[in-house]
Design an enzyme around this catalytic site. Structure first.
Site, mmCIF file in Angstrom:
data_model
loop_
_atom_site.group_PDB
_atom_site.id
_atom_site.type_symbol
_atom_site.label_atom_id
_atom_site.label_comp_id
_atom_site.label_asym_id
_atom_site.label_seq_id
_atom_site.Cartn_x
_atom_site.Cartn_y
_atom_site.Cartn_z
ATOM 1 N N LYS A 63 0.891 -1.090 0.028
ATOM 2 C CA LYS A 63 -0.045 0.094 0.002
ATOM 3 C C LYS A 63 0.820 1.279 0.033
ATOM 4 O O LYS A 63 0.876 2.227 0.799
ATOM 5 C CB LYS A 63 -1.024 -0.088 1.242
ATOM 6 C CG LYS A 63 -1.857 -0.975 1.359
ATOM 7 C CD LYS A 63 -3.021 -1.116 2.529
ATOM 8 C CE LYS A 63 -4.000 -2.048 2.200
ATOM 9 N NZ LYS A 63 -3.445 -3.502 2.546
ATOM 10 N N THR A 120 -11.256 -1.468 3.904
ATOM 11 C CA THR A 120 -12.358 -2.499 4.103
ATOM 12 C C THR A 120 -12.726 -2.163 5.517
ATOM 13 O O THR A 120 -13.874 -2.561 6.047
ATOM 14 C CB THR A 120 -12.243 -3.894 3.703
ATOM 15 O OG1 THR A 120 -11.083 -4.548 4.308
ATOM 16 C CG2 THR A 120 -12.256 -4.091 2.315
ATOM 17 N N ARG A 181 -15.745 -13.487 3.476
ATOM 18 C CA ARG A 181 -16.085 -14.419 4.479
ATOM 19 C C ARG A 181 -17.087 -15.500 4.132
ATOM 20 O O ARG A 181 -18.163 -15.439 3.866
ATOM 21 C CB ARG A 181 -16.646 -13.855 5.822
ATOM 22 C CG ARG A 181 -15.603 -12.914 6.724
ATOM 23 C CD ARG A 181 -14.670 -13.484 7.123
ATOM 24 N NE ARG A 181 -13.607 -12.581 7.778
ATOM 25 C CZ ARG A 181 -12.378 -12.028 7.276
ATOM 26 N NH1 ARG A 181 -12.334 -12.367 6.230
ATOM 27 N NH2 ARG A 181 -11.555 -11.468 8.081
#
Length: 236
Positions: A63, A120, A181
């Site tokens: 990042k 997120t 998930r």
């Protein structure tokens, strides 16, 4: 029907021995491994080479976010590593993104640069707390369009933004999605999540999955379950 996304294991674990154990336990079905900031700072470029030498494709998730010259020089420092993906922040702005894209095209032609939009773990309240008045959706769309227009080949986004970004961006732009998930899993600190099947249907090209595999008693079984869920959409 969309192509079956590739699963990327987020190898964020406490030490190198645990990482090696997980890689061995997942077996040959795992093609991609994400090495994040924690692991890279602790274990260094030699571990990236070790993972690549084991036959895995490496997604280096650093990042990058700095002034344009520093970001370009950072890519120069990473150019010899055997990686297939690398993240940077779209918030760094058009000049930084453009310079990184141009450098990568010339010196890292096999590396897909990915722009991070809104993390997120962030929701509307978090965005507002740092002075961003736009909605999460608008901020994601703005940053994704900026990155794509600057020559960046992929976007990291929440699965909930996939259905909006896919028609907004060129089909050549890859969408890489954390916050996945499987049904029944703990959500952890991710706030904007989907199941693997839902993310595939929404247009994801790659699914980044960590804890549901890492925390499983048999990581290969967890990986098989995820891949079976994805393949059922094709077979069914």
């Amino acid at each position: 029907m969309n192509m079956v996304p590739s699963v990327i294991l987020a190898l964020d674990v406490e030490d190198k021995d645990r990482a090696r154990s997980i890689l061995q336990a997942t077996g040959d079905k795992l093609e991609w491994v994400k090495i994040g900031l924690q692991t890279y700072l602790r274990d260094g470029p030699d571990f990236v080479r070790e993972v690549a030498d084991s036959g895995k494709n490496v997604f280096l998730d650093l990042k990058l976010y700095d002034i344009p010259n520093t970001m370009e020089k950072a890519l120069e420092s990473l150019a010899d590593l055997p990686i297939g993906m690398l993240t940077l922040h779209a918030s760094a702005g058009p000049e930084a993104l453009r310079r990184c894209a141009q450098f990568a095209e010339k010196s890292m032609p096999d590396v897909l640069l990915l722009a991070v939009t809104v993390l997120t773990s962030m929701d509307q309240e978090t965005l507002s707390s740092i002075g961003v008045d736009s909605s999460v959706d608008k901020q994601v769309n703005r940053l994704a369009s900026l990155a794509s227009g600057s020559g960046i080949g992929g976007i990291v986004c929440s699965p909930l933004e996939l259905s909006k970004l896919r028609p907004l961006l060129p089909q050549s732009v890859k969408l890489v999605t954390p916050g996945i998930r499987p049904s029944g899993s703990q959500t952890g600190d991710q706030k904007r999540i989907m199941t693997p099947a839902e993310a595939r249907q929404a247009g994801a090209d790659y699914l980044v999955i960590g804890r549901p595999i890492l925390a499983h008693e048999k990581p290969a079984v967890a990986l098989d379950g995820i891949q079976n869920e994805l393949n059922q959409l094709t077979n069914g």
